[in-house]
Design a protein around this motif. Sequence first.
Motif, PDB file in Angstrom:
ATOM      1  N   VAL A  93      -1.147 -11.921  -8.950  1.00  0.00           N
ATOM      2  CA  VAL A  93       0.150 -11.512  -8.393  1.00  0.00           C
ATOM      3  C   VAL A  93       1.281 -12.211  -9.141  1.00  0.00           C
ATOM      4  O   VAL A  93       2.289 -11.584  -9.501  1.00  0.00           O
ATOM      5  CB  VAL A  93       0.212 -11.831  -6.883  1.00  0.00           C
ATOM      6  CG1 VAL A  93       1.645 -11.709  -6.347  1.00  0.00           C
ATOM      7  CG2 VAL A  93      -0.729 -10.917  -6.100  1.00  0.00           C
ATOM      8  N   ALA A  96       1.819 -10.718 -12.660  1.00  0.00           N
ATOM      9  CA  ALA A  96       2.502  -9.419 -12.621  1.00  0.00           C
ATOM     10  C   ALA A  96       3.972  -9.595 -12.247  1.00  0.00           C
ATOM     11  O   ALA A  96       4.862  -8.984 -12.849  1.00  0.00           O
ATOM     12  CB  ALA A  96       1.807  -8.492 -11.625  1.00  0.00           C
ATOM     13  N   ALA A  97       4.198 -10.457 -11.246  1.00  0.00           N
ATOM     14  CA  ALA A  97       5.569 -10.633 -10.737  1.00  0.00           C
ATOM     15  C   ALA A  97       6.491 -11.242 -11.791  1.00  0.00           C
ATOM     16  O   ALA A  97       7.711 -11.051 -11.741  1.00  0.00           O
ATOM     17  CB  ALA A  97       5.551 -11.508  -9.485  1.00  0.00           C
ATOM     18  N   VAL A 102       9.807  -5.996 -13.019  1.00  0.00           N
ATOM     19  CA  VAL A 102       8.991  -5.923 -11.806  1.00  0.00           C
ATOM     20  C   VAL A 102       9.831  -6.357 -10.606  1.00  0.00           C
ATOM     21  O   VAL A 102      10.467  -7.417 -10.636  1.00  0.00           O
ATOM     22  CB  VAL A 102       7.736  -6.816 -11.925  1.00  0.00           C
ATOM     23  CG1 VAL A 102       7.017  -6.930 -10.577  1.00  0.00           C
ATOM     24  CG2 VAL A 102       6.804  -6.254 -12.988  1.00  0.00           C
ATOM     25  N   VAL A 105       5.367  -7.143  -5.848  1.00  0.00           N
ATOM     26  CA  VAL A 105       3.927  -7.072  -6.134  1.00  0.00           C
ATOM     27  C   VAL A 105       3.181  -7.286  -4.820  1.00  0.00           C
ATOM     28  O   VAL A 105       3.478  -8.232  -4.088  1.00  0.00           O
ATOM     29  CB  VAL A 105       3.500  -8.169  -7.139  1.00  0.00           C
ATOM     30  CG1 VAL A 105       2.014  -8.062  -7.454  1.00  0.00           C
ATOM     31  CG2 VAL A 105       4.312  -8.083  -8.428  1.00  0.00           C
ATOM     32  N   ILE A 230       2.638  -2.366  -7.516  1.00  0.00           N
ATOM     33  CA  ILE A 230       3.840  -2.993  -8.098  1.00  0.00           C
ATOM     34  C   ILE A 230       5.007  -2.017  -8.031  1.00  0.00           C
ATOM     35  O   ILE A 230       4.847  -0.830  -8.358  1.00  0.00           O
ATOM     36  CB  ILE A 230       3.585  -3.374  -9.572  1.00  0.00           C
ATOM     37  CG1 ILE A 230       2.436  -4.396  -9.662  1.00  0.00           C
ATOM     38  CG2 ILE A 230       4.846  -3.929 -10.233  1.00  0.00           C
ATOM     39  CD1 ILE A 230       1.923  -4.618 -11.073  1.00  0.00           C
TER      40      ILE A 230
END
Lengths: 420, 244
Positions: A93, A96-97, A102, A105, A230
């Motif tokens: 997480v 990705a964040a 973004v 997430v 996401i």
Amino acid sequence: MSRSTRDIWWRMAWRNLWRNRRRTVLTASALSFGFVAAVLVMGFMNGMMQEMVSNGTEVVTGQIQIHAEGYRPERSIHGTMGGREGLDISALVAAAAAQEGVAGVAPRLYGGGLVSSGDETVGAVFMGVDPAREPGVSRFASVFVEGGMPGPGEVAVGAALAEKIGIAVGDEAVLVAPAADGSTGNDLFVVAGIYRMDLGGFDDSYALLELGTLQDFLAMDRTRIHEVAISVDRVRDADDVAERVAVAVAGLSPDLVTEPWSVFLGQLYFVVSLASAMNSIVAFIIFGMAVFGVANTMLLATFERRREFAVARALGTSGGALGRIVVYEGLLLGVVALAAGAVLAFLLLAHIHANPIDLSSFVGTYSFMGSAIRPLLTVEYSFQEPLVSAVALLGTGIVSALLPAWRAARLPPADVLADR
Amino acid sequence: MNTTSDSAAPAASEHAVRTDDLWKIYPQDPRPVEAVRGVDLAVAPGEFVVMAGPSGSGKTTVLNLLGGLTRPSRGKVWVEGREISALPDRVLAQVRLSRIGFVFQSYNLLPVLTALENAEFTLLLQGVPAAKRRRRVRRLFDRIGLEGIEDRRPRKLSGGQQQRVAVARAVLGEPALVLADEPTANLDSATADALLDVMEQLNRDNGTTFVFSTHDPRVMERASRLIRLVDGRVAEEIVSGGAG
């Protein structure tokens, strides 16, 4: 052709354009109207598509998803990321964040089973969510009509499901589901909230549980999830963001697949692509019609000036040069129309963008392919459509002038001067 | 009297324009119209020739044939020794641009151009540089009484002024031949005389060859040679002591 000669053709074309001011204004207005119509129709179409994509991705799915390879489309309970061992969800997480673009997430786990209360039982999809992160990706948290997101030992259900089995917030419901270890999970959960998404599938067959609760219920380790959803800052950037996320999470597990909405919502993407292609057809139809009107006017205008063309021919002007003057006139007419149309189109686009037209009194509300469509006619700013329309408009001016130009170039000077 | 048939045809290059058995037949129901019937004509450089005759005698058609505005049905036309009757349109346009000037009955200035722009039109097409063009136009305008009207559009000019601009346009390109079709028809006497003075002066000073078609006795009086056309044929040629 010298510069002076080129200049005089342009000068003559420009002055000719304004000899019959009213006719030029009317013809240019028709072209401007065509331009505005094309830009608006394409803007509306884009607005609608944008709305569909937003609704299609913002309700539940997000614009990017990470799964284990092979998880879709069967969605096996065993298809968790990192296999049966799972992976470091927090690291996934966080990776990705951290990517640019973004917005949110949310890790998720899915299962399928039954929800019962009293004598009533319905089938349902169990969705394990992180109550703190889920609002950053989906709309669940904002559509509760009663209660809120579930905590440990709690469940939240859609309004239609709650009505079917007669439960309310505070009641207990029995959930039964096949667990990952082959056993059957069976437990009592307190109803923490009831939501209404106004999308059939989610309201009558989804049950939300806190992620850890569902992992325990399905006999899974806390390292196991099926999906990371996401959301992105700008939907149109989803593909680029997905690529960055894919690179960022690749090291966490070799089986991760990161996909933008255009892949996991393939049908929606197809419709949007179709609409985009339709835009070109719309422009072609609008300006195709305009060609005939403008060509007719230009034919009339060149017929009125045939004596002048004959004189110019007599003085040694080539047929090609005369044809060029007429084509220049068509192009200049297009430029005038474009200038007026661009101002009008910009004002209209800005107004409608800021004040979408509410069509709910005509069409009500509806959903399409899982996307809730708000009956608001709005337009999206875009560079491409006005550019396409502008090129089409200028092309219309030129194409409309071709036949009159050809006729002007072929006038027999002696016959015209003798009024024969 | 001096006709082209009373002696052997001179070499073509000795003439500003020459024709040989020139015919123009318009297909028409029930019978084709023979507008020009076997005209032989030779105009020497610097001549001031007038073609006269009643309406329908073929004057304008002969002028159009001489200027390459229409093609003969039969026969040939030479301009400065070059046969133009069979030239492709594009080449013919070049010949008109460089060697032939036209003055029309109804002036026929281009209405979107100023007097100066109209006058310099052929120079511009010939590729003469702007400064040189302007200088030549202004010099001629001064000579023919058009100073001060350079920036006016044709609709702001009198008939006489328009026709003088048309003459300026015709001669500024230094053509071998200026063809003038009824140039005084729409002008009052004084204006017509003034215009003819200008053309005579250009003929005399520059050696420009003029061929007129006209009904106007004032024009005929000034001709160095008068050619009478009747029913598309040369009926008579009279050499007088006019210009040229």
